[in-house]
Design a protein around this motif. Structure first.
Motif, PDB file in Angstrom:
ATOM      1  N   SER A 195       0.817  -1.322   0.015  1.00 57.21           N
ATOM      2  CA  SER A 195      -0.033  -0.162  -0.121  1.00 57.21           C
ATOM      3  C   SER A 195       1.076   1.364   0.214  1.00 57.21           C
ATOM      4  CB  SER A 195      -0.813  -0.141   1.200  1.00 57.21           C
ATOM      5  OG  SER A 195      -1.593   1.278   1.239  1.00 57.21           O
ATOM      6  N   GLY A 196       0.247   2.228  -0.792  1.00 55.60           N
ATOM      7  CA  GLY A 196       1.071   3.542  -0.726  1.00 55.60           C
ATOM      8  C   GLY A 196       0.257   4.450  -0.052  1.00 55.60           C
ATOM      9  N   LYS A 197      -0.636   4.059   0.887  1.00 53.17           N
ATOM     10  CA  LYS A 197      -1.768   5.206   1.477  1.00 53.17           C
ATOM     11  C   LYS A 197      -0.550   6.108   2.348  1.00 53.17           C
ATOM     12  CE  LYS A 197      -5.915   5.393   4.361  1.00 53.17           C
ATOM     13  NZ  LYS A 197      -6.721   4.672   5.103  1.00 53.17           N
ATOM     14  N   HIS A 198       0.170   5.558   3.224  1.00 54.12           N
ATOM     15  CA  HIS A 198       0.931   6.183   4.201  1.00 54.12           C
ATOM     16  C   HIS A 198       1.610   7.106   3.406  1.00 54.12           C
ATOM     17  CE1 HIS A 198       2.999   7.572   7.791  1.00 54.12           C
ATOM     18  NE2 HIS A 198       4.006   6.872   7.467  1.00 54.12           N
ATOM     19  N   LEU A 199       2.643   6.640   2.395  1.00 54.69           N
ATOM     20  CA  LEU A 199       3.574   7.514   1.653  1.00 54.69           C
ATOM     21  C   LEU A 199       2.763   8.473   0.893  1.00 54.69           C
ATOM     22  CD1 LEU A 199       6.361   7.827   0.173  1.00 54.69           C
ATOM     23  CD2 LEU A 199       5.567   6.430  -1.584  1.00 54.69           C
ATOM     24  N   ASN A 200       1.714   8.287   0.285  1.00 52.32           N
ATOM     25  CA  ASN A 200       0.867   9.404  -0.371  1.00 52.32           C
ATOM     26  C   ASN A 200       0.365  10.421   0.751  1.00 52.32           C
ATOM     27  OD1 ASN A 200       1.191   8.475  -2.741  1.00 52.32           O
ATOM     28  ND2 ASN A 200      -0.562   6.881  -2.664  1.00 52.32           N
ATOM     29  N   SER A 201      -0.008   9.946   1.810  1.00 51.54           N
ATOM     30  CA  SER A 201      -0.631  11.106   2.874  1.00 51.54           C
ATOM     31  C   SER A 201       0.758  12.100   3.143  1.00 51.54           C
ATOM     32  CB  SER A 201      -1.113  10.332   4.104  1.00 51.54           C
ATOM     33  OG  SER A 201      -0.100   9.562   4.751  1.00 51.54           O
ATOM     34  N   VAL A 202       1.831  11.305   3.375  1.00 49.25           N
ATOM     35  CA  VAL A 202       3.091  12.192   3.791  1.00 49.25           C
ATOM     36  C   VAL A 202       3.248  13.210   2.747  1.00 49.25           C
ATOM     37  CG1 VAL A 202       5.257  12.083   4.131  1.00 49.25           C
ATOM     38  CG2 VAL A 202       4.168  10.381   5.310  1.00 49.25           C
ATOM     39  N   ARG A 203       3.365  12.615   1.472  1.00 48.12           N
ATOM     40  CA  ARG A 203       3.516  13.584   0.362  1.00 48.12           C
ATOM     41  C   ARG A 203       2.276  14.865   0.184  1.00 48.12           C
ATOM     42  NH1 ARG A 203       5.471   8.956  -3.916  1.00 48.12           N
ATOM     43  NH2 ARG A 203       7.689   8.981  -3.323  1.00 48.12           N
ATOM     44  N   HIS A 204       1.380  14.637   0.456  1.00 48.17           N
ATOM     45  CA  HIS A 204       0.264  15.297   0.179  1.00 48.17           C
ATOM     46  C   HIS A 204       0.361  16.474   1.379  1.00 48.17           C
ATOM     47  CE1 HIS A 204      -2.436  12.324  -1.877  1.00 48.17           C
ATOM     48  NE2 HIS A 204      -1.755  12.663  -2.670  1.00 48.17           N
ATOM     49  N   ARG A 205       0.477  15.815   2.497  1.00 49.17           N
ATOM     50  CA  ARG A 205       0.903  16.837   3.794  1.00 49.17           C
ATOM     51  C   ARG A 205       2.274  17.987   3.526  1.00 49.17           C
ATOM     52  NH1 ARG A 205       1.724  13.488   7.362  1.00 49.17           N
ATOM     53  NH2 ARG A 205       3.868  13.724   7.735  1.00 49.17           N
ATOM     54  N   HIS A 206       3.142  17.215   3.027  1.00 53.34           N
ATOM     55  CA  HIS A 206       4.384  18.004   2.776  1.00 53.34           C
ATOM     56  C   HIS A 206       4.108  19.246   1.398  1.00 53.34           C
ATOM     57  CE1 HIS A 206       7.700  15.437   4.509  1.00 53.34           C
ATOM     58  NE2 HIS A 206       6.769  15.827   5.290  1.00 53.34           N
ATOM     59  N   ARG A 207       3.239  18.631   0.571  1.00 53.57           N
ATOM     60  CA  ARG A 207       3.003  19.403  -0.583  1.00 53.57           C
ATOM     61  C   ARG A 207       2.018  20.747  -0.109  1.00 53.57           C
ATOM     62  NH1 ARG A 207      -0.214  16.185  -4.226  1.00 53.57           N
ATOM     63  NH2 ARG A 207       1.619  14.917  -4.228  1.00 53.57           N
ATOM     64  N   ARG A 208       1.346  20.524   0.933  1.00 55.24           N
ATOM     65  CA  ARG A 208       0.135  21.570   1.214  1.00 55.24           C
ATOM     66  C   ARG A 208       1.081  22.445   2.059  1.00 55.24           C
ATOM     67  NH1 ARG A 208      -3.235  17.466   2.443  1.00 55.24           N
ATOM     68  NH2 ARG A 208      -2.636  17.294   4.607  1.00 55.24           N
ATOM     69  N   LEU A 209       2.125  21.835   3.003  1.00 58.33           N
ATOM     70  CA  LEU A 209       3.120  22.691   3.804  1.00 58.33           C
ATOM     71  C   LEU A 209       3.997  23.622   2.769  1.00 58.33           C
ATOM     72  CD1 LEU A 209       4.151  23.582   6.308  1.00 58.33           C
ATOM     73  CD2 LEU A 209       5.491  21.813   6.791  1.00 58.33           C
ATOM     74  N   ARG A 210       4.560  22.885   1.688  1.00 64.26           N
ATOM     75  CA  ARG A 210       5.251  23.645   0.803  1.00 64.26           C
ATOM     76  C   ARG A 210       4.556  24.879  -0.066  1.00 64.26           C
ATOM     77  NH1 ARG A 210       7.268  18.582  -1.039  1.00 64.26           N
ATOM     78  NH2 ARG A 210       5.859  18.774  -2.750  1.00 64.26           N
ATOM     79  N   LYS A 211       3.628  24.599  -0.292  1.00 64.89           N
ATOM     80  CA  LYS A 211       2.577  25.844  -0.871  1.00 64.89           C
ATOM     81  C   LYS A 211       2.355  26.841  -0.025  1.00 64.89           C
ATOM     82  CE  LYS A 211      -1.757  26.244  -3.390  1.00 64.89           C
ATOM     83  NZ  LYS A 211      -3.064  25.813  -3.852  1.00 64.89           N
ATOM     84  N   LYS A 212       2.187  26.431   1.246  1.00 66.28           N
ATOM     85  CA  LYS A 212       2.061  27.690   2.334  1.00 66.28           C
ATOM     86  C   LYS A 212       3.317  28.424   2.626  1.00 66.28           C
ATOM     87  CE  LYS A 212       0.647  27.969   7.109  1.00 66.28           C
ATOM     88  NZ  LYS A 212       0.067  27.358   8.284  1.00 66.28           N
ATOM     89  N   LEU A 213       4.416  27.665   2.919  1.00 68.79           N
ATOM     90  CA  LEU A 213       6.003  28.276   2.921  1.00 68.79           C
ATOM     91  C   LEU A 213       5.951  29.317   1.699  1.00 68.79           C
ATOM     92  CD1 LEU A 213       7.523  25.406   4.952  1.00 68.79           C
ATOM     93  CD2 LEU A 213       6.562  27.614   6.071  1.00 68.79           C
ATOM     94  N   GLN A 214       5.918  28.709   0.563  1.00 66.80           N
ATOM     95  CA  GLN A 214       6.323  29.426  -0.488  1.00 66.80           C
ATOM     96  C   GLN A 214       5.649  30.776  -0.920  1.00 66.80           C
ATOM     97  OE1 GLN A 214       5.861  26.420  -3.315  1.00 66.80           O
ATOM     98  NE2 GLN A 214       7.779  25.522  -3.255  1.00 66.80           N
ATOM     99  N   LYS A 215       4.181  30.710  -0.720  1.00 70.25           N
ATOM    100  CA  LYS A 215       3.349  31.833  -0.260  1.00 70.25           C
ATOM    101  C   LYS A 215       4.030  32.781   0.519  1.00 70.25           C
ATOM    102  CE  LYS A 215      -1.419  33.410  -0.433  1.00 70.25           C
ATOM    103  NZ  LYS A 215      -2.916  32.952  -0.243  1.00 70.25           N
ATOM    104  N   LYS A 216       4.691  32.410   1.814  1.00 68.94           N
ATOM    105  CA  LYS A 216       4.951  33.131   2.735  1.00 68.94           C
ATOM    106  C   LYS A 216       6.058  33.793   2.419  1.00 68.94           C
ATOM    107  CE  LYS A 216       5.331  33.350   7.894  1.00 68.94           C
ATOM    108  NZ  LYS A 216       5.184  32.485   9.013  1.00 68.94           N
ATOM    109  N   GLY A 217       7.010  33.254   2.106  1.00 68.95           N
ATOM    110  CA  GLY A 217       8.225  33.695   1.342  1.00 68.95           C
ATOM    111  C   GLY A 217       9.387  34.396   2.236  1.00 68.95           C
ATOM    112  N   THR A 218       9.273  34.382   3.509  1.00 63.44           N
ATOM    113  CA  THR A 218      10.263  34.810   4.518  1.00 63.44           C
ATOM    114  C   THR A 218      11.469  33.935   4.388  1.00 63.44           C
ATOM    115  OG1 THR A 218       9.396  33.644   6.291  1.00 63.44           O
ATOM    116  CG2 THR A 218       8.445  35.846   5.784  1.00 63.44           C
ATOM    117  N   LYS A 219      12.677  34.530   5.163  1.00 67.54           N
ATOM    118  CA  LYS A 219      13.937  33.686   5.350  1.00 67.54           C
ATOM    119  C   LYS A 219      13.582  32.618   6.365  1.00 67.54           C
ATOM    120  CE  LYS A 219      16.810  37.325   4.740  1.00 67.54           C
ATOM    121  NZ  LYS A 219      18.262  38.064   5.636  1.00 67.54           N
ATOM    122  N   GLY A 220      12.845  32.655   7.186  1.00 64.34           N
ATOM    123  CA  GLY A 220      12.371  31.275   7.740  1.00 64.34           C
ATOM    124  C   GLY A 220      11.686  30.314   7.251  1.00 64.34           C
TER     125      GLY A 220
END
Length: 375
Positions: A188-213
């Motif tokens: 099953s790839g359920k756990h792997l895909n859930s991790v990737r989806h969570r990281h993708r959402r977080l990446r989108k949020k951080l890229q939009k923020k754009g600060t050094k942190g």
């Protein structure tokens, strides 16, 4: 003979790290100069290019004789690349400018500032691989993103006895399920895909923020996801190869070269496909199978999930949903991934039991380039 790359972490002091850094930078500069000459004068033959740039690489960039040769050899592999150069991330070494002492856990390397000995961190499995290697052919010094240092040692091993297969284990690689084999076992790839989806959402949020942190957090997140995916692929490939070896069967996989360019997907599915490390999983299956003496066959992927294993009828309508297969001709039904794995096994078994028919058969054994199999 087979080659395996064994990765070990280096622990240099500040002075040694500076020497390694200068070597990586100068090696990249030398490669880019040689690449410029090769493109300008259309010189791609290794020996002709060596005559043209060897003296300059020694004089201008401070490389030793062997480092200069390794830089020229790396450039020779760039023929056909119309753009781009070399980044200062790694240096290639051969046996004359690299030596390893497993007992003292040190590696000796040539640098632009002379020879240096660098402590290594060798784990148990790495130690086993290094001790059982017939020889170490060289390696690659790699600078990590966080200024960490690694050495990838190219170890040579005798080929193990090749298994005389009594059957074929077909493996269908997918997204919802990472893999499904022709025995019906699903990975099953359920756990792997859930991790990737969570990281993708977080990446989108951080890229939009754009600060050094936010940028620092993005860098850390990228490494974490890569390590997780690498661990999952290692574990999965080890299980599949062990099963094939235990049951005395060869392995059959789809030849998925160029899949990203071939398939047409809706927008929500594209990110999932492009983050799927199927190439990495295929590579791990390839070298683990070779190390275990398990024949590995690549087959044509066309219609593997649309062809009926009972009557042979292939049609798009045979897949009413992503998960279900139902033959419109004979009524046979089952899980689509399992049907694909069975078809892959059938094609793989036919491939190893028939004369080689040329490039169209798309078959290779033990990781050979498709089109030049060892049957």
């Amino acid at each position: 003979m087979s080659l395996l790359s064994v990765k070990c972490k280096l622990i240099p002091d500040a002075s040694t790290a500076e020497k390694l850094s200068r070597t990586v930078n100068q090696f990249a500069n030398a490669c880019n100069y040689a690449l410029q000459v090769a493109r300008r004068d259309n010189i791609w033959n290794k020996f002709a290019l060596q005559r043209a740039v060897y003296a300059d690489l020694r004089a201008e960039y401070g490389l030793s004789a062997n480092l200069a040769i390794r830089a020229i050899a790396r450039v020779g592999k760039r023929k056909g690349h119309k753009a781009g150069g070399f980044k200062a991330t790694s240096v290639d070494y051969d046996q004359r400018i690299l030596s390893v002492n497993v007992d003292t856990e040190t590696v000796s390397l040539s640098t632009v500032d002379g020879r240096v000995k660098v402590p290594m961190r060798i784990a148990g499995y790495q130690r086993h691989l290094l001790r059982t290697a017939k020889s170490i052919q060289g390696g690659q010094l790699v600078r990590g993103r966080d200024s960490s240092w690694y050495i990838h040692l190219w170890c040579e091993y005798d080929d193990p006895p090749v298994l005389d297969p009594q059957g074929m284990l077909g493996v269908d690689l997918g997204i919802v399920n990472i893999a499904t084999d022709s025995d019906g076992e699903t990975y099953s790839g359920k756990h792997l895909n859930s991790v990737r989806h969570r990281h993708r959402r977080l990446r989108k949020k951080l890229q939009k923020k754009g600060t050094k942190g936010a940028k620092r957090r993005l860098k850390k997140l990228s490494g974490k996801e890569t390590r997780f995916s690498n661990h999952v692929n290692h574990t999965l490939s080890k299980r599949i190869v062990a099963k094939a070896q235990r049951t005395e069967r060869a392995l059959a996989l789809e030849d998925l070269q160029g899949i990203r360019e071939r398939v047409r997907l809706r927008r929500p599915q594209r990110a999932t496909l492009h983050s799927w490390a199927f190439f990495d999983l295929g590579q791990k299956l390839r070298y683990k199978a070779e190390r275990a003496g398990v024949p590995l066959v690549f087959v044509d992927p066309r219609n593997t999930s649309r062809q009926c294993p009972a009557c042979g009828h292939a049609e798009r309508a045979n897949r009413p949903t992503q998960a279900l297969f139902r033959c419109v001709a004979c009524g046979y039904s089952g899980a689509a991934d399992y049907v694909a794995a069975v078809n892959i096994a059938v094609r793989g078994w036919a491939a190893v039991n028939r004369p080689y028919l040329g490039e169209a058969s798309r078959v290779s054994l033990h990781g050979s380039v498709p089109g030049s199999p060892r049957l």
